[in-house]
Write a protein that holds these residues in place. Structure first.
Motif, mmCIF file in Angstrom:
data_model
loop_
_atom_site.group_PDB
_atom_site.id
_atom_site.type_symbol
_atom_site.label_atom_id
_atom_site.label_comp_id
_atom_site.label_asym_id
_atom_site.label_seq_id
_atom_site.Cartn_x
_atom_site.Cartn_y
_atom_site.Cartn_z
ATOM 1 N N GLY A 115 0.795 -1.227 0.000
ATOM 2 C CA GLY A 115 0.000 0.000 0.000
ATOM 3 C C GLY A 115 0.824 1.272 0.000
ATOM 4 N N GLY A 116 2.158 1.129 -0.201
ATOM 5 C CA GLY A 116 3.019 2.307 -0.179
ATOM 6 C C GLY A 116 3.342 2.777 1.224
ATOM 7 N N TYR A 117 2.937 1.986 2.226
ATOM 8 C CA TYR A 117 3.128 2.430 3.604
ATOM 9 C C TYR A 117 4.533 2.171 4.129
ATOM 10 C CZ TYR A 117 -1.764 3.565 4.108
ATOM 11 O OH TYR A 117 -2.988 4.149 3.967
ATOM 12 N N LEU A 118 5.254 1.214 3.477
ATOM 13 C CA LEU A 118 6.583 0.902 4.003
ATOM 14 C C LEU A 118 7.669 1.693 3.300
ATOM 15 C CD1 LEU A 118 6.248 -2.929 4.672
ATOM 16 C CD2 LEU A 118 5.850 -0.986 6.184
ATOM 17 N N SER A 119 7.319 2.338 2.192
ATOM 18 C CA SER A 119 8.282 3.187 1.490
ATOM 19 C C SER A 119 7.506 4.162 0.632
ATOM 20 C CB SER A 119 9.202 2.326 0.622
ATOM 21 O OG SER A 119 9.750 3.114 -0.415
ATOM 22 N N HIS A 120 7.945 5.407 0.586
ATOM 23 C CA HIS A 120 7.266 6.394 -0.257
ATOM 24 C C HIS A 120 7.760 6.326 -1.693
ATOM 25 C CE1 HIS A 120 5.231 7.885 3.167
ATOM 26 N NE2 HIS A 120 6.314 8.355 3.762
ATOM 27 N N LEU B 262 -3.304 10.130 11.637
ATOM 28 C CA LEU B 262 -1.912 10.573 11.481
ATOM 29 C C LEU B 262 -1.245 10.086 10.202
ATOM 30 C CD1 LEU B 262 -0.577 10.189 15.143
ATOM 31 C CD2 LEU B 262 -1.075 12.301 13.891
ATOM 32 N N ALA B 263 -1.497 8.819 9.834
ATOM 33 C CA ALA B 263 -0.759 8.251 8.702
ATOM 34 C C ALA B 263 -1.200 8.849 7.374
ATOM 35 C CB ALA B 263 -0.913 6.736 8.679
ATOM 36 N N ASN B 264 -2.440 9.335 7.309
ATOM 37 C CA ASN B 264 -2.949 9.909 6.066
ATOM 38 C C ASN B 264 -3.579 11.266 6.345
ATOM 39 O OD1 ASN B 264 -2.603 7.724 3.942
ATOM 40 N ND2 ASN B 264 -3.677 6.583 5.540
ATOM 41 N N GLY C 105 -0.689 -2.399 22.865
ATOM 42 C CA GLY C 105 0.588 -1.703 23.053
ATOM 43 C C GLY C 105 1.464 -1.823 21.820
ATOM 44 N N GLY C 106 1.474 -3.012 21.219
ATOM 45 C CA GLY C 106 2.284 -3.237 20.024
ATOM 46 C C GLY C 106 1.845 -2.352 18.874
ATOM 47 N N VAL C 107 0.528 -2.207 18.695
ATOM 48 C CA VAL C 107 0.029 -1.371 17.598
ATOM 49 C C VAL C 107 0.415 0.091 17.839
ATOM 50 C CG1 VAL C 107 -2.031 -0.448 16.494
ATOM 51 C CG2 VAL C 107 -1.866 -2.886 16.973
ATOM 52 N N VAL C 108 0.251 0.561 19.070
ATOM 53 C CA VAL C 108 0.607 1.952 19.372
ATOM 54 C C VAL C 108 2.102 2.172 19.120
ATOM 55 C CG1 VAL C 108 0.763 3.680 21.213
ATOM 56 C CG2 VAL C 108 -1.278 2.241 21.020
ATOM 57 N N ALA C 109 2.936 1.232 19.563
ATOM 58 C CA ALA C 109 4.381 1.360 19.362
ATOM 59 C C ALA C 109 4.714 1.317 17.879
ATOM 60 C CB ALA C 109 5.106 0.240 20.109
ATOM 61 N N ALA C 110 4.108 0.358 17.151
ATOM 62 C CA ALA C 110 4.396 0.227 15.721
ATOM 63 C C ALA C 110 3.960 1.486 14.972
ATOM 64 C CB ALA C 110 3.691 -1.000 15.159
ATOM 65 N N HIS D 90 6.401 3.803 12.882
ATOM 66 C CA HIS D 90 6.100 4.050 11.476
ATOM 67 C C HIS D 90 6.043 5.547 11.198
ATOM 68 C CE1 HIS D 90 3.354 4.677 7.999
ATOM 69 N NE2 HIS D 90 4.049 3.667 7.498
ATOM 70 N N TYR D 91 5.427 6.280 12.096
ATOM 71 C CA TYR D 91 5.264 7.719 11.893
ATOM 72 C C TYR D 91 6.619 8.422 11.863
ATOM 73 C CZ TYR D 91 3.028 12.283 12.182
ATOM 74 O OH TYR D 91 2.588 13.548 11.904
ATOM 75 N N LEU D 92 7.515 7.973 12.765
ATOM 76 C CA LEU D 92 8.820 8.633 12.854
ATOM 77 C C LEU D 92 9.780 8.142 11.772
ATOM 78 C CD1 LEU D 92 9.221 8.541 16.731
ATOM 79 C CD2 LEU D 92 8.589 10.500 15.290
ATOM 80 N N ALA D 93 9.781 6.829 11.504
ATOM 81 C CA ALA D 93 10.787 6.270 10.599
ATOM 82 C C ALA D 93 10.386 6.438 9.133
ATOM 83 C CB ALA D 93 11.016 4.796 10.921
#
Ligand code: HEM
Ligand code: SF4
Ligand code: SF4
Lengths: 201, 259
Positions: free
Chosen positions: A91-96, A168-170, B234-239, B243-246
């Motif tokens: 879905g393009g979420y792991l790399s832009h 946040l993600a979108n 907890g895992g989803v919040v951490a992931a 994801h948001y930062l990396a």
């Protein structure tokens, strides 16, 4: 102001608010039962009232879920080659950098999420009714208890993922939940097949 | 599990051989706990009431076991909550404080906190919990109020023959072993029961479960599903945070450059 297009009808937005609200309250009260969280119980005026609230929230939740079927079910059951490709690029979420194939109104991740919510929404509700109405049958109670809790685990994992992706993600997506609208330009990029189908491109 | 027991653990030792079936214990229990009478029908046995009830925390079971040697053998067995060391009822109960462990190791209940969900009866290996008209659970609590005042449970107090004995659990067990009882039922099961039995014969003869255990699904739920529900969230919040930062949120502009 940029030209907007309606992605969700008012009907959809209102029902989604009910679905989301009841679901989140059910999860919070569920955690309170599971881990004896006395503060949450106190917010409802004790565990006795919280149990009644939890039961009737379940009724509202399933009615709202059944009502949502006519909004999403047909879309959620249709998959094409682009959807397959969507999974290959995650879905393009792991790399832009990857190229995401053109999507319809919903991407296959959303469609599968919806199907999971329907399936586990049914199991959690049916088992909930088992616990509510079959208290004198130990076998029904034990199976219901198990299924209710397995479904609960699915919800507490799937729903936060959905919330993250919808906020946040979108950036910008959250607006759809509030007023059903999104900028036409964004829609042309994100949902070209849907926009073509309704003749706005 | 949350079912800690102290080394001051008290117990009731039941010795059926000494029981004469007078049922003074049933009466004493009703009297101390102010339980209503129950209307029952005669079904051809002296056992009455036929089983535990919201208004009958203990009963004497009348078990006939005729054999060639002894054509008139009658066993009188006190049935009540076992006050399990590892209690299924406490493990499954969703309402904090509805069931609790007393300092003496008994499993007691608080009517006000019970939400009447009736999960406890499905998790009890011995089918003990009963529910009154208000839907709330009732069972023997080893006279927790009397114990707190250093008194003996009312059933034991009234027993004329010593078929019921009350005291420190360890001492009751060693005394019974010295008297020559080979099987002390409940010595080890479920982290030790708080109602233990000195049997002359196999527990089966007395209608007891051979290997009492908490239902597998309840153990599975307690050991795996409960932690999973926390680790999962907890895992989803951490992931999501990683994801948001990396990788960062979706950006239309970047995508356009790629196309
Ligand atoms: C406060 C928490 C929630 C937020 C912020 C949220 C956000 C959103 C947003 C923004 C959309 C529109 C996405 C789009 O049209 O592309 C959406 C769709 C949807 N939501 Fe939620 N939601 C929440 C909770 C829930 C819950 C608890 C459920 C179900 C139990 C749920 C089920 C759905 C479904 C079935 C859709 C249809 C499209 C899809 O599959 O993504 N939502 N949500
Ligand atoms: S016998 Fe049943 S009710 Fe009594 S402590 Fe054990 S599990 Fe609980
Ligand atoms: S019926 Fe009462 S004591 Fe039994 S599990 Fe439910 S809340 Fe706990």
């Amino acid at each position: 102001m940029a030209e907007m297009i309606r992605k969700s009808s008012v009907d959809e937005v209102v029902n989604h608010l009910i679905l989301a609200g009841t679901c989140i309250l059910l999860m919070i009260t569920g955690y309170a039962f599971l881990f004896h969280v006395e503060i949450i119980g106190a917010l409802f005026g004790g565990f006795n009232t919280m149990k009644t609230v939890h039961n009737w929230l379940g009724v509202a939740f399933i009615l709202s879920l059944l009502y949502s079927l006519h909004h999403y079910l047909i879309d959620a059951l249709e998959y094409d080659a682009d959807d397959l490709q969507w999974f290959k690029v995650a879905g393009g979420y792991l790399s832009h950098k990857v190229k995401v194939p053109p999507m319809g109104k919903y991407n296959p991740g959303q469609k599968l999420y919806y199907l999971a919510v329907v399936v586990f929404g049914m199991t959690i509700t049916i088992s909930g009714f088992g616990l509510w109405f079959f208290q004198s049958n130990a076998t029904v109670m034990l199976y219901s208890h198990l299924i209710h809790n397995i479904s609960f685990c699915v919800f507490v994992i799937a729903v936060p993922v959905h919330i993250y992706l919808g906020t946040l993600a979108n950036p910008g997506t959250f607006q759809i939940m509030v007023n059903g609208m999104m900028p036409l330009k964004d829609a042309q990029k994100k949902h070209p097949k849907w926009i073509k189908a309704i003749g706005k491109m | 599990m949350a079912n800690d027991t102290t080394n001051k653990r008290k117990a009731i030792l039941v010795t059926p051989e000494n029981c004469i079936g007078c049922r003074a214990c049933q009466v004493a229990c009703k009297s101390w706990n102010q339980l209503d009478a129950i209307k029952t029908k005669n079904t051809g046995t002296y056992q009455n009431p036929p089983d535990l009830d919201a208004d009958a925390f203990n009963i004497i079971k009348f078990i006939e076991v005729p054999s060639q040697m002894d054509p008139m053998r009658w066993l009188f067995l006190s049935r009540r909550c076992m006050h399990c060391g590892d209690a299924g009822c406490m493990t499954i109960c969703p309402s904090p404080g509805a069931l609790f462990r007393t300092p003496e190791g008994a499993v007691a209940f608080d009517h006000k906190k019970c939400i009447g969900c009736k999960l406890c009866s499905s998790a009890c290996p011995f089918d003990v919990p009963r529910y009154g008209e208000d839907g709330k659970m009732s069972k023997c609590n080893l006279c927790a109020d009397r114990m707190a005042a250093s008194m003996t449970p009312s059933c034991v107090k009234t027993c004329p023959t010593g078929a019921l004995k009350f005291g420190n659990r360890d001492e009751l067990i060693s005394a019974a072993q010295k008297e020559g009882f080979k099987t002390i039922y409940g010595e080890k099961d479920l982290d030790g029961l708080g109602t233990i039995f000195a049997f002359k014969d196999e527990p089966k003869l007395y209608g007891m479960l051979e290997n009492p255990s908490i239902p597998t699904s309840v153990i599975f739920w307690h050991t795996y599903l409960k932690p999973l529900s926390l680790i999962g969230l907890g895992g989803v919040v951490a992931a999501a945070a990683i994801h948001y930062l990396a990788i960062g949120p979706h950006k239309e502009e970047e995508e356009k450059e790629e196309v």
